[in-house]
Design a protein around this motif. Sequence first.
Motif, PDB file in Angstrom:
ATOM      1  N   MET A  11      28.495  43.134  41.133  1.00  0.00           N
ATOM      2  CA  MET A  11      29.371  42.098  40.633  1.00  0.00           C
ATOM      3  C   MET A  11      30.797  42.263  41.183  1.00  0.00           C
ATOM      4  O   MET A  11      31.427  41.290  41.539  1.00  0.00           O
ATOM      5  N   THR A  12      31.246  43.503  41.244  1.00  0.00           N
ATOM      6  CA  THR A  12      32.591  43.763  41.763  1.00  0.00           C
ATOM      7  C   THR A  12      32.720  43.276  43.196  1.00  0.00           C
ATOM      8  O   THR A  12      33.710  42.656  43.570  1.00  0.00           O
ATOM      9  N   GLY A  13      31.680  43.566  44.004  1.00  0.00           N
ATOM     10  CA  GLY A  13      31.702  43.136  45.398  1.00  0.00           C
ATOM     11  C   GLY A  13      31.728  41.626  45.530  1.00  0.00           C
ATOM     12  O   GLY A  13      32.435  41.077  46.367  1.00  0.00           O
ATOM     13  N   LEU A  14      30.969  40.929  44.700  1.00  0.00           N
ATOM     14  CA  LEU A  14      30.919  39.470  44.730  1.00  0.00           C
ATOM     15  C   LEU A  14      32.278  38.877  44.378  1.00  0.00           C
ATOM     16  O   LEU A  14      32.781  37.991  45.070  1.00  0.00           O
ATOM     17  N   ILE A  15      32.883  39.367  43.325  1.00  0.00           N
ATOM     18  CA  ILE A  15      34.182  38.844  42.894  1.00  0.00           C
ATOM     19  C   ILE A  15      35.249  39.090  43.957  1.00  0.00           C
ATOM     20  O   ILE A  15      36.027  38.194  44.286  1.00  0.00           O
ATOM     21  N   SER A  16      35.281  40.297  44.511  1.00  0.00           N
ATOM     22  CA  SER A  16      36.302  40.583  45.529  1.00  0.00           C
ATOM     23  C   SER A  16      36.095  39.731  46.768  1.00  0.00           C
ATOM     24  O   SER A  16      37.055  39.316  47.408  1.00  0.00           O
ATOM     25  N   SER A  17      34.834  39.454  47.125  1.00  0.00           N
ATOM     26  CA  SER A  17      34.562  38.594  48.281  1.00  0.00           C
ATOM     27  C   SER A  17      35.012  37.163  48.016  1.00  0.00           C
ATOM     28  O   SER A  17      35.629  36.528  48.868  1.00  0.00           O
ATOM     29  N   LEU A  18      34.710  36.647  46.833  1.00  0.00           N
ATOM     30  CA  LEU A  18      35.077  35.276  46.498  1.00  0.00           C
ATOM     31  C   LEU A  18      36.588  35.070  46.460  1.00  0.00           C
ATOM     32  O   LEU A  18      37.097  34.043  46.891  1.00  0.00           O
ATOM     33  N   LEU A  19      37.308  36.043  45.953  1.00  0.00           N
ATOM     34  CA  LEU A  19      38.757  35.929  45.831  1.00  0.00           C
ATOM     35  C   LEU A  19      39.502  36.444  47.061  1.00  0.00           C
ATOM     36  O   LEU A  19      40.727  36.405  47.105  1.00  0.00           O
ATOM     37  N   ASN A  20      38.769  36.963  48.047  1.00  0.00           N
ATOM     38  CA  ASN A  20      39.354  37.496  49.277  1.00  0.00           C
ATOM     39  C   ASN A  20      40.341  38.630  48.989  1.00  0.00           C
ATOM     40  O   ASN A  20      41.382  38.746  49.617  1.00  0.00           O
ATOM     41  N   ILE A  21      40.007  39.444  47.989  1.00  0.00           N
ATOM     42  CA  ILE A  21      40.857  40.574  47.617  1.00  0.00           C
ATOM     43  C   ILE A  21      40.472  41.770  48.474  1.00  0.00           C
ATOM     44  O   ILE A  21      39.305  42.088  48.631  1.00  0.00           O
ATOM     45  N   ARG A  22      41.469  42.438  49.017  1.00  0.00           N
ATOM     46  CA  ARG A  22      41.246  43.613  49.856  1.00  0.00           C
ATOM     47  C   ARG A  22      41.929  44.807  49.208  1.00  0.00           C
ATOM     48  O   ARG A  22      43.090  44.725  48.799  1.00  0.00           O
ATOM     49  N   VAL A  23      41.197  45.897  49.111  1.00  0.00           N
ATOM     50  CA  VAL A  23      41.738  47.128  48.545  1.00  0.00           C
ATOM     51  C   VAL A  23      41.424  48.269  49.497  1.00  0.00           C
ATOM     52  O   VAL A  23      40.288  48.423  49.936  1.00  0.00           O
ATOM     53  N   VAL A  24      42.423  49.050  49.834  1.00  0.00           N
ATOM     54  CA  VAL A  24      42.232  50.256  50.625  1.00  0.00           C
ATOM     55  C   VAL A  24      42.394  51.416  49.653  1.00  0.00           C
ATOM     56  O   VAL A  24      43.396  51.496  48.938  1.00  0.00           O
ATOM     57  N   MET A  25      41.370  52.285  49.623  1.00  0.00           N
ATOM     58  CA  MET A  25      41.393  53.407  48.692  1.00  0.00           C
ATOM     59  C   MET A  25      41.314  54.715  49.455  1.00  0.00           C
ATOM     60  O   MET A  25      40.783  54.759  50.551  1.00  0.00           O
TER      61      MET A  25
END
Length: 104
Positions: A1-15
Amino acid sequence: MTGLISSLLNIRVVMQMTNHTLTPIVKGRGAKTFKKWLDDLKESLKEKEVEEIGISYAGGPEFANQMKEELQEFVEKPIPVLETGSIIQTHTGENAWAVLVRYK
């Protein structure tokens, strides 16, 4: 679910993983987030002795191969670029990647 939401919102996180703990170091939207992080990484590598670099990715290999080309100057050995399995992509979303930098 996290991956789907981040893809839909085009959110990028570098960890960054340190002592078995993931810590967000850069957040943003779109490819500019990754490009700025890569530029900052290259700048920091200029001052260090790097033994090897490895890259893995989920989804398309385009950005992973771009990173390889830009980081190859910092190591003597060829940088391996490996595709991860679908389980990783399920949790991270499309076009996730990881970079391992081992110092001398």
